[in-house]
Write a protein that holds these residues in place. Structure first.
Motif, PDB file in Angstrom:
ATOM      1  N   SER A  69       0.964  -1.338   0.200  1.00 24.62           N
ATOM      2  CA  SER A  69      -0.193   0.153  -0.285  1.00 24.62           C
ATOM      3  C   SER A  69       0.632   0.967   0.238  1.00 24.62           C
ATOM      4  CB  SER A  69      -1.446  -0.045   1.192  1.00 24.62           C
ATOM      5  OG  SER A  69      -1.753   1.078   1.344  1.00 24.62           O
ATOM      6  N   THR A  70       0.621   2.596  -0.969  1.00 21.97           N
ATOM      7  CA  THR A  70       1.131   3.756  -0.860  1.00 21.97           C
ATOM      8  C   THR A  70       0.622   4.669   0.210  1.00 21.97           C
ATOM      9  OG1 THR A  70      -0.598   3.994  -2.666  1.00 21.97           O
ATOM     10  CG2 THR A  70       1.801   2.766  -3.005  1.00 21.97           C
ATOM     11  N   ASP A  71      -0.424   3.974   0.895  1.00 14.48           N
ATOM     12  CA  ASP A  71      -1.266   5.322   1.895  1.00 14.48           C
ATOM     13  C   ASP A  71      -0.455   5.149   3.559  1.00 14.48           C
ATOM     14  OD1 ASP A  71      -2.711   6.464   3.669  1.00 14.48           O
ATOM     15  OD2 ASP A  71      -4.167   4.996   3.761  1.00 14.48           O
ATOM     16  N   TYR A  72       1.015   5.958   3.083  1.00 11.25           N
ATOM     17  CA  TYR A  72       1.483   6.106   4.641  1.00 11.25           C
ATOM     18  C   TYR A  72       1.251   6.019   5.760  1.00 11.25           C
ATOM     19  CZ  TYR A  72       4.316   5.510   0.073  1.00 11.25           C
ATOM     20  OH  TYR A  72       4.692   5.210  -1.240  1.00 11.25           O
ATOM     21  N   GLU A  73       0.014   6.945   5.474  1.00  5.29           N
ATOM     22  CA  GLU A  73      -0.394   7.600   6.798  1.00  5.29           C
ATOM     23  C   GLU A  73      -1.006   6.450   7.718  1.00  5.29           C
ATOM     24  OE1 GLU A  73      -3.174  10.790   6.322  1.00  5.29           O
ATOM     25  OE2 GLU A  73      -1.433  11.881   5.574  1.00  5.29           O
ATOM     26  N   THR A  74      -1.327   5.958   7.254  1.00  3.06           N
ATOM     27  CA  THR A  74      -2.251   4.195   7.636  1.00  3.06           C
ATOM     28  C   THR A  74      -1.159   2.868   7.465  1.00  3.06           C
ATOM     29  OG1 THR A  74      -4.042   5.228   6.951  1.00  3.06           O
ATOM     30  CG2 THR A  74      -4.225   2.661   7.861  1.00  3.06           C
ATOM     31  N   HIS A  75      -0.183   2.651   6.717  1.00  2.00           N
ATOM     32  CA  HIS A  75       0.321   1.736   6.992  1.00  2.00           C
ATOM     33  C   HIS A  75       2.190   1.458   6.302  1.00  2.00           C
ATOM     34  CE1 HIS A  75      -3.280   0.499   5.098  1.00  2.00           C
ATOM     35  NE2 HIS A  75      -3.281  -0.650   6.048  1.00  2.00           N
ATOM     36  N   GLU A  76       2.932   1.176   7.215  1.00  2.00           N
ATOM     37  CA  GLU A  76       4.564   1.774   6.971  1.00  2.00           C
ATOM     38  C   GLU A  76       4.553   0.710   5.490  1.00  2.00           C
ATOM     39  OE1 GLU A  76       8.634   1.469   9.126  1.00  2.00           O
ATOM     40  OE2 GLU A  76       6.960   0.246  10.123  1.00  2.00           O
ATOM     41  N   PHE A  77       5.434   1.544   4.302  1.00  2.00           N
ATOM     42  CA  PHE A  77       5.626   0.794   3.439  1.00  2.00           C
ATOM     43  C   PHE A  77       6.963  -0.162   3.489  1.00  2.00           C
ATOM     44  CE2 PHE A  77       8.727   1.100  -0.348  1.00  2.00           C
ATOM     45  CZ  PHE A  77       7.860   1.368  -1.176  1.00  2.00           C
ATOM     46  N   HIS A  78       6.332  -1.223   2.770  1.00  2.00           N
ATOM     47  CA  HIS A  78       7.481  -2.481   3.114  1.00  2.00           C
ATOM     48  C   HIS A  78       7.449  -2.925   1.414  1.00  2.00           C
ATOM     49  CE1 HIS A  78       7.805  -2.354   7.165  1.00  2.00           C
ATOM     50  NE2 HIS A  78       6.449  -3.138   7.519  1.00  2.00           N
ATOM     51  N   LEU A  79       8.436  -3.306   0.874  1.00  2.00           N
ATOM     52  CA  LEU A  79       8.952  -4.177   0.065  1.00  2.00           C
ATOM     53  C   LEU A  79       7.796  -5.406  -0.325  1.00  2.00           C
ATOM     54  CD1 LEU A  79      12.116  -3.046  -1.107  1.00  2.00           C
ATOM     55  CD2 LEU A  79       9.786  -2.027  -2.284  1.00  2.00           C
ATOM     56  N   PRO A  80       6.965  -5.753  -1.442  1.00  2.00           N
ATOM     57  CA  PRO A  80       6.415  -7.068  -1.180  1.00  2.00           C
ATOM     58  C   PRO A  80       7.392  -8.315  -1.317  1.00  2.00           C
ATOM     59  CG  PRO A  80       5.210  -5.549  -3.312  1.00  2.00           C
ATOM     60  CD  PRO A  80       6.904  -4.709  -2.408  1.00  2.00           C
ATOM     61  N   SER A  81       7.190  -9.205  -0.517  1.00  2.00           N
ATOM     62  CA  SER A  81       7.865 -10.047  -1.023  1.00  2.00           C
ATOM     63  C   SER A  81       8.216 -11.047  -1.806  1.00  2.00           C
ATOM     64  CB  SER A  81       7.528 -11.656  -0.059  1.00  2.00           C
ATOM     65  OG  SER A  81       7.496 -12.871   0.089  1.00  2.00           O
TER      66      SER A  81
END
Length: 297
Positions: free
Chosen positions: A160-172
């Protein structure tokens, strides 16, 4: 009486043979004519020709629909229409541009893959400003409002690119991220892996309230120059090592004689402040009049 009878017979005979009795001559142009004549007749002919052309076009469209959709006695052989609004293609279909309705879904059968092929052209999925382009050597996703990927079965958000709600992580499985410009608060790596930032040209790292680089070992490998700018100060906390293998050197006999080179010496204060001193004589030290270290250092 015989004379009267003969006269009566002659009168009846004259009347029976007189076809012009009661005839009044009338001009035929003044009579009311029936049927389509003149402009009305020409207009009727044009209407008939137009209807014939429309009938021929309708026949051609019907033949094309019959050939493409393959309508037969058992129904349509290439697609199915369901009451829920589902349109199912049962054979390989060749289409150019598809405009689905609002909040539509494109998918395949449960136990079969959905194969979409572009003939020497990229496959583009676009909804508003969000666009997914699949090409031979790359797949790109562009959006002005953000995007997210989730598992349709578990509804878990994978990316997700919603960084305010979810922290940015590269997919597996994704090892690298290629961006031209990124704005974020921090960039970190896993505890067991290194963070590598590679660029082909020039890399600019800018912070509105400063840039903090922390790590067990920090290495900078450059093919050109490295420039550090700060409004207040630059602090290097730790062991600083500079490899001189790629620094330009001059011959021992011509250290200061060449006018094409301007040489500087890198100096450091006791508090870690770095400054440069232009080398004008041999064995020149760091003690200059405008020394930023002050008189106490």
């Amino acid at each position: 009486m015989r004379e009267k009878a003969v006269e009566r017979r002659n009168v009846n005979k004259e009347h029976n043979s007189n076809f012009k009795a009661g005839y009044i001559p009338i001009d035929e142009d003044r009579l009311h004519k029936t049927g389509l004549r003149g402009r009305k007749g020409n207009l009727a002919i044009c209407v008939i020709i137009l209807l014939f052309i429309l009938a021929v076009i309708n026949l051609i469209i019907t033949l094309v629909i019959w050939a493409v959709i393959r309508i037969g006695p058992n129904g349509c052989d290439s697609m199915e229409f369901h009451e829920s609004g589902l349109l199912r293609f049962k054979q390989v279909s060749d289409m150019g541009v598809i405009h689905p309705l609002y909040k539509s879904t494109v998918g395949g059968r449960r136990n079969e893959n959905l194969v979409i092929t572009g003939n020497n052209q990229p496959i583009v999925f676009q909804q508003g400003t969000t666009k997914l382009s699949v090409e031979n050597n790359k797949t790109s996703i562009t959006s002005d409002i953000g995007m997210q990927f989730f598992d349709p079965r578990t509804q878990n958000i994978l990316f997700s690119t919603d960084y305010e709600t979810h922290e940015f992580h590269l997919p597996s499985g994704v090892k690298s991220l290629n961006v031209q410009k990124a704005s974020t608060e921090r960039i970190t790596s896993n505890a067991t892996s290194d963070l590598n930032i590679k660029v082909d040209g020039r890399a600019i790292v800018r912070g509105n309230e400063g840039v903090f680089i922390m790590g067990k070992t920090i290495e900078f490998h450059m093919g050109g120059n490295m420039e550090l700018k700060a409004e207040n100060s630059i602090i290097l906390n730790g062991s600083v090592m500079v490899s001189t293998t790629r620094l330009p050197t001059s011959s021992s006999g011509d250290q200061l004689g060449s006018g094409d080179w301007v040489r500087y010496k890198l100096c450091m204060c006791a508090d870690g402040t770095l400054f440069r001193v232009q080398v004008t004589t041999q064995n020149m030290g760091c003690q200059i009049s405008d020394n930023p270290c002050g008189n106490t250092h």
